[in-house]
Design a protein around this motif. Sequence first.
Motif, mmCIF file in Angstrom:
data_model
loop_
_atom_site.group_PDB
_atom_site.id
_atom_site.type_symbol
_atom_site.label_atom_id
_atom_site.label_comp_id
_atom_site.label_asym_id
_atom_site.label_seq_id
_atom_site.Cartn_x
_atom_site.Cartn_y
_atom_site.Cartn_z
ATOM 1 N N LEU A 28 60.050 88.029 38.725
ATOM 2 C CA LEU A 28 60.576 89.186 39.448
ATOM 3 C C LEU A 28 61.865 89.694 38.811
ATOM 4 O O LEU A 28 62.054 90.914 38.651
ATOM 5 N N CYS A 29 62.762 88.775 38.446
ATOM 6 C CA CYS A 29 64.018 89.186 37.782
ATOM 7 C C CYS A 29 63.725 89.824 36.429
ATOM 8 O O CYS A 29 64.343 90.829 36.054
ATOM 9 N N TRP A 37 61.044 91.409 35.450
ATOM 10 C CA TRP A 37 60.438 92.736 35.596
ATOM 11 C C TRP A 37 61.400 93.716 36.278
ATOM 12 O O TRP A 37 61.640 94.819 35.783
ATOM 13 N N GLY A 38 61.966 93.295 37.417
ATOM 14 C CA GLY A 38 62.776 94.227 38.198
ATOM 15 C C GLY A 38 64.082 94.590 37.523
ATOM 16 O O GLY A 38 64.432 95.781 37.427
ATOM 17 N N LEU A 72 63.438 96.697 34.550
ATOM 18 C CA LEU A 72 63.127 98.073 34.920
ATOM 19 C C LEU A 72 64.406 98.865 35.198
ATOM 20 O O LEU A 72 64.543 100.023 34.760
#
Length: 580
Positions: free
Chosen positions: A455-456, A458-459, A462
Amino acid sequence: MAVAVTMARMKLAILRHSLKGDKGTMMASGGTLGLVLAAGTIYLAFLEGDWLAAALAVWMLGWIIGPVFSGGGDETLRPEFFSLMGLPPWRLAAALLVSAFVGVAPVVGLIALAGLVVAATSPVNALVAVPAMVLQLAVFVLLSKVAVALLGIALRSRAGAIGAGLLNGVVLAFLGQAWVFAVAFGQGAQIPEFVRYLPSGWGLLAVQGDYLGLAAMVVLIALLLAAWAGLLTRRAGANRPSTRGRRPMRARNGREAVVAKELRTWSRDLVRNHQLTFALAYGVFFASAPLVLGWTDMLPWAAPIFIVMAAAMTSNLYGTDGTSLWLALMTPGSSDVRGRQLAWLVTVGPVAVLVAVACTLITGGPWAVILTATAALLGGGAGLVPLISVYALVPSTDPQKRGGNPLRTSEEDGALTGLAYLAMVLVALTGAPAIAVATLYGWWGVAAGLATGALCYWGLGLLADRRLTARGPELLHLMRTGRRPESPKPSAFKLPDMPAAHRTIVMICWVLGAIPLFPQGVVAAIMVSNGQLRHSWFLATYMEPGLRWPVALGFVLLGLTMYGTGLWLPHRAKKKAAAG
């Protein structure tokens, strides 16, 4: 002499005009921390034994290794500025040495050396302490200058960069874990007698009646000054590019091209070689130092510490590459952020996993917690490194224009140091939730670590990509000119306008808040719950049974209060500015 006085006045004028804004705040915070350490050194002078000699040895190591972590040390006046004056090298070195005594660090060092007055064995020797303090400080400064110059030469070859990173990482980890050796000495071991005879102890020998210490320092200063003068003549030499053949890069799309370019940069850029080796050496030695006390619980944490340190050392990723940022801006759709993330993960990940497995095998666990931390921190580091770099980019020298001090990649060394500390805190926080799950539920934490890491990755990636797309031209302008374009929205990482005292308080809270919160609070509470009493420097473990938990929780509250104050004061200043 006139040249030396002129240079000292020049530096004093520069520093006088630098006491504003973030640089002044960083200087005040560093000076405050230095004064605390200096007071501790003077206190050790009142104790029996060789505690003062050991403390001065640590100060000497700090002067030598400190510039590695702060961008090459204080170079307010660079030797290159005076190359056209035709000064002989020895005269230039002597003038620069005089100017080096002007600044916060020398003043703090001189205060710490006041312990020599306390250690004097007679009124006459107390008078001897005055020249001994000056000579000892000159030894520290010159050792620092020579070490930086030698490191600059070492960073011109890959073997030298790796060797320097290994040595610097070990020494800085030793300074960070000095309490381990202090506790070992306090548990029956003796401070080695040779510590008194190191160059850091010659002033102490002089104030205790051995006046040869003064003569020895004078001779050493002359030798170091001659060595520095000789090294200054080699400083202007440029790095010669390798002439070995290279395989052509093959990439099917823009992302693969970025990955290939970044991997080659990691293998060719000697500064990055040094940073990666430094982070690895620091993590392994920092975690293995408690083995001196027979405490093996920290050893498996070598890999997480390495990841956090690697992220801190590369937190100015875009800034370090200089104006090559225009390549990404002129190639829309190249997925530059994603490519850099993947390259960072490929470079740091395998080493981290290998260290985690090896160190955990030695101790036999805890497998779930360490694998969880490794997975979560790798994802957090890969996400935060580009994000911090694009949000808080520090203008740096283009790699092809680096001077004789390759560590000096930016004029804003204080900003770089602050960026590194910020990265360490944020990366550690990305791993905290998954580590908590692993502590409570065992192997479920590995799944949580993989999930939070992904998640880190990707997020945060982004967010970094969107920031680069939206503000890329402004970042390139900042890299080219060193000035931020006018923007109605201030950076999230920049302190708003506030009184100098409030800025100092904020920086002190952010820099020192981790000490009561984590080691004296959280770690001490865990030790108390496990029955580990009278352990190392954790105060709560030494208290009476009824006070152990209140002391540990009090430190946690103190740490949270410090961080809360560090957030509340800027928030109040922003609201006040918006209302006015």
